[in-house]
Scaffold this motif. Structure first.
Motif, PDB file in Angstrom:
ATOM      1  N   UNK A   1      -3.306-141.159 -86.425  1.00 40.89           N
ATOM      2  CA  UNK A   1      -4.066-141.257 -87.675  1.00 40.89           C
ATOM      3  C   UNK A   1      -3.387-140.445 -88.768  1.00 40.89           C
ATOM      4  N   UNK A   2      -2.605-139.417 -88.373  1.00 38.93           N
ATOM      5  CA  UNK A   2      -1.885-138.604 -89.344  1.00 38.93           C
ATOM      6  C   UNK A   2      -0.805-139.357 -90.097  1.00 38.93           C
ATOM      7  N   UNK A   3      -0.523-140.595 -89.692  1.00 40.42           N
ATOM      8  CA  UNK A   3       0.424-141.438 -90.424  1.00 40.42           C
ATOM      9  C   UNK A   3      -0.182-141.983 -91.711  1.00 40.42           C
ATOM     10  N   UNK A   4      -1.478-141.789 -91.936  1.00 36.12           N
ATOM     11  CA  UNK A   4      -2.143-142.406 -93.080  1.00 36.12           C
ATOM     12  C   UNK A   4      -1.502-142.060 -94.431  1.00 36.12           C
TER      13      UNK A   4
ATOM     14  N   UNK B   1       7.594-133.657 -94.686  1.00 33.21           N
ATOM     15  CA  UNK B   1       7.301-132.316 -94.173  1.00 33.21           C
ATOM     16  C   UNK B   1       5.927-132.273 -93.509  1.00 33.21           C
ATOM     17  N   UNK B   2       4.942-132.893 -94.162  1.00 32.36           N
ATOM     18  CA  UNK B   2       3.589-132.897 -93.618  1.00 32.36           C
ATOM     19  C   UNK B   2       3.512-133.594 -92.282  1.00 32.36           C
TER      20      UNK B   2
ATOM     21  N   UNK C   1      -4.678-139.399-107.511  1.00 28.36           N
ATOM     22  CA  UNK C   1      -3.948-140.522-106.938  1.00 28.36           C
ATOM     23  C   UNK C   1      -4.231-140.603-105.445  1.00 28.36           C
ATOM     24  N   UNK C   2      -4.218-141.827-104.925  1.00 29.80           N
ATOM     25  CA  UNK C   2      -4.558-142.033-103.513  1.00 29.80           C
ATOM     26  C   UNK C   2      -3.618-141.265-102.589  1.00 29.80           C
ATOM     27  N   UNK C   3      -2.319-141.239-102.928  1.00 32.19           N
ATOM     28  CA  UNK C   3      -1.350-140.530-102.091  1.00 32.19           C
ATOM     29  C   UNK C   3      -1.663-139.037-102.025  1.00 32.19           C
ATOM     30  N   UNK C   4      -2.039-138.445-103.162  1.00 33.06           N
ATOM     31  CA  UNK C   4      -2.367-137.026-103.188  1.00 33.06           C
ATOM     32  C   UNK C   4      -3.602-136.724-102.353  1.00 33.06           C
ATOM     33  N   UNK C   5      -4.601-137.588-102.443  1.00 33.50           N
ATOM     34  CA  UNK C   5      -5.836-137.375-101.690  1.00 33.50           C
ATOM     35  C   UNK C   5      -5.575-137.466-100.198  1.00 33.50           C
ATOM     36  N   UNK C   6      -4.901-138.538 -99.779  1.00 32.09           N
ATOM     37  CA  UNK C   6      -4.699-138.723 -98.341  1.00 32.09           C
ATOM     38  C   UNK C   6      -3.743-137.691 -97.757  1.00 32.09           C
ATOM     39  N   UNK C   7      -2.881-137.093 -98.592  1.00 31.95           N
ATOM     40  CA  UNK C   7      -1.987-136.056 -98.068  1.00 31.95           C
ATOM     41  C   UNK C   7      -2.778-134.859 -97.558  1.00 31.95           C
ATOM     42  N   UNK C   8      -3.992-134.667 -98.069  1.00 32.85           N
ATOM     43  CA  UNK C   8      -4.830-133.575 -97.584  1.00 32.85           C
ATOM     44  C   UNK C   8      -5.145-133.732 -96.097  1.00 32.85           C
ATOM     45  N   UNK C   9      -5.094-134.981 -95.606  1.00 28.01           N
ATOM     46  CA  UNK C   9      -5.403-135.215 -94.194  1.00 28.01           C
ATOM     47  C   UNK C   9      -4.332-134.613 -93.290  1.00 28.01           C
ATOM     48  N   UNK C  10      -3.163-134.278 -93.840  1.00 29.77           N
ATOM     49  CA  UNK C  10      -2.161-133.552 -93.055  1.00 29.77           C
ATOM     50  C   UNK C  10      -2.696-132.189 -92.615  1.00 29.77           C
ATOM     51  N   UNK C  11      -3.634-131.644 -93.381  1.00 26.55           N
ATOM     52  CA  UNK C  11      -4.165-130.326 -93.061  1.00 26.55           C
ATOM     53  C   UNK C  11      -5.255-130.386 -91.996  1.00 26.55           C
ATOM     54  N   UNK C  12      -5.703-131.598 -91.648  1.00 25.36           N
ATOM     55  CA  UNK C  12      -6.791-131.717 -90.685  1.00 25.36           C
ATOM     56  C   UNK C  12      -6.397-131.261 -89.275  1.00 25.36           C
TER      57      UNK C  12
ATOM     58  N   UNK D   1       1.744-125.827 -88.798  1.00 21.42           N
ATOM     59  CA  UNK D   1       0.697-125.650 -89.798  1.00 21.42           C
ATOM     60  C   UNK D   1       1.305-125.271 -91.153  1.00 21.42           C
ATOM     61  N   UNK D   2       2.274-124.374 -91.149  1.00 21.14           N
ATOM     62  CA  UNK D   2       2.923-123.973 -92.397  1.00 21.14           C
ATOM     63  C   UNK D   2       3.677-125.143 -93.029  1.00 21.14           C
ATOM     64  N   UNK D   3       4.333-125.961 -92.187  1.00 25.61           N
ATOM     65  CA  UNK D   3       5.030-127.145 -92.699  1.00 25.61           C
ATOM     66  C   UNK D   3       4.048-128.130 -93.331  1.00 25.61           C
ATOM     67  N   UNK D   4       2.902-128.339 -92.672  1.00 21.74           N
ATOM     68  CA  UNK D   4       1.899-129.267 -93.198  1.00 21.74           C
ATOM     69  C   UNK D   4       1.389-128.793 -94.552  1.00 21.74           C
ATOM     70  N   UNK D   5       1.132-127.486 -94.671  1.00 23.43           N
ATOM     71  CA  UNK D   5       0.673-126.931 -95.948  1.00 23.43           C
ATOM     72  C   UNK D   5       1.739-127.120 -97.018  1.00 23.43           C
ATOM     73  N   UNK D   6       2.996-126.829 -96.666  1.00 20.46           N
ATOM     74  CA  UNK D   6       4.091-127.011 -97.634  1.00 20.46           C
ATOM     75  C   UNK D   6       4.201-128.467 -98.063  1.00 20.46           C
ATOM     76  N   UNK D   7       4.043-129.377 -97.104  1.00 16.31           N
ATOM     77  CA  UNK D   7       4.112-130.796 -97.428  1.00 16.31           C
ATOM     78  C   UNK D   7       3.046-131.213 -98.422  1.00 16.31           C
ATOM     79  N   UNK D   8       1.819-130.730 -98.216  1.00 15.37           N
ATOM     80  CA  UNK D   8       0.730-131.067 -99.138  1.00 15.37           C
ATOM     81  C   UNK D   8       0.997-130.499-100.535  1.00 15.37           C
TER      82      UNK D   8
END
Length: 290
Positions: A100-103, A128-129, A242-253, A277-284
């Motif tokens: 699901x993280x591929x979203x 990165x995310x 933007x949709x991409x910005x919103x869904x990128x938050x799901x990397x932090x889930x 976790x640090x990579x996911x935060x940086x990606x977002x």
């Protein structure tokens, strides 16, 4: 002009609430079949919101009811039924989180369909995310007991929530959240009900449900915090960003869920997971920063 503290906190509050979804599944699924649980969850949302809507006389969407309903079915019925049924069939939570993280990546590829573009820096953030999510769930992935059905259900969930997010952003980004949510959950319940009857023998007697404290707590949390709180926040973010910005938050889930599972259940959380976790935060940060 700086955004208000509430607006600045919205993405982080959404991540915290959304991340409790897997914790709720762990508490609730042992005591009820997945589709039955979801029907109770959808019904609970309607019982909470409908009286409020009638008292407050909230406006109903006009001319867009079909769009609102379809977006809701994709985001609620398709996504939740896919993930929960996959986990019930033996899909490890870590692997389902990775699929699901591929979203965000799928959303970025489809962004031109709704008139949005993805910058080079955002693609770096998405990569990165995704790497971060993979590292977080790496020690939780197991292929034991994995079935084709569970993989297909997870892929259905991924495609469903991606399509639902894009569809809502394109056709019905703005509607009253109270009445729109009622439409979406009523439509989702109507879609899930026949499958629950067919595959779980669902009946109004709810014979398959064990009303334990854990189940009741999981159900109440899923109604109030997830299906109302988190969804209201998600829809508000879809309106504003933007949709991409919103869904990128799901990397932090997955990282947030891993921390919660460590605190609640003592589940292992490795140094590799911390790096992830640090990579996911940086990606977002790369994706959402202007």
């Amino acid at each position: 002009m700086h955004p208000s503290p509430y607006l600045a906190a919205m993405p982080w509050l959404f991540v915290l609430l959304w991340s409790t979804g897997f914790i709720v599944a762990k508490f609730g699924l042992p005591y009820a079949p997945p589709l039955t649980f979801l029907l109770l969850r959808f019904a609970g949302v309607l019982l909470v919101l409908l009286p409020l809507v009638l008292i407050l006389r909230a406006p109903w969407p006009t001319g867009r009811v079909g769009h609102v309903a379809l977006a809701g079915v994709l985001v609620q019925a398709g996504y939740l039924a896919g993930v929960w049924c996959a986990i019930k069939l033996g899909m490890p939570a870590g692997l389902s989180a990775l699929i699901v993280g591929m979203q965000p990546v799928l959303t970025a590829f489809a962004a031109p369909l709704i008139g949005e573009s993805v910058r080079g820096k955002q693609w770096i953030g998405l990569a990165l995310g995704l790497c971060g999510v993979a590292l977080v769930v790496a020690n939780k992935i197991s292929l034991i007991g994995l079935s084709t059905g569970s993989i297909l259900l997870c892929l259905m969930a991924l495609l469903s929530i991606t399509a639902g997010t894009l569809y809502q952003k394109r056709y019905c980004a703005h509607f009253d959240l109270r009445t729109g949510t009622i439409i979406q959950f009523a439509a989702s319940a109507a879609v899930v009900l026949p499958f629950a009857i067919l595959f779980e023998g669902f009946s109004p007697a709810l014979d398959a449900v064990q009303w334990t404290p854990n189940f009741i707590g999981a159900l109440l949390w899923s109604i109030l915090a997830l299906s109302i709180g988190a969804i209201f926040l998600l829809f508000s973010l879809i309106r504003k960003s933007a949709a991409t910005s919103v869904t990128s938050l799901l990397y932090l889930t997955p990282p947030t869920t891993a921390l919660m599972a460590w605190l609640a259940f003592g589940e292992q959380f490795s140094w590799i997971g911390l790096v992830g976790m640090l990579l996911a935060v940086a990606g977002v940060v790369f994706v959402v920063k202007k």
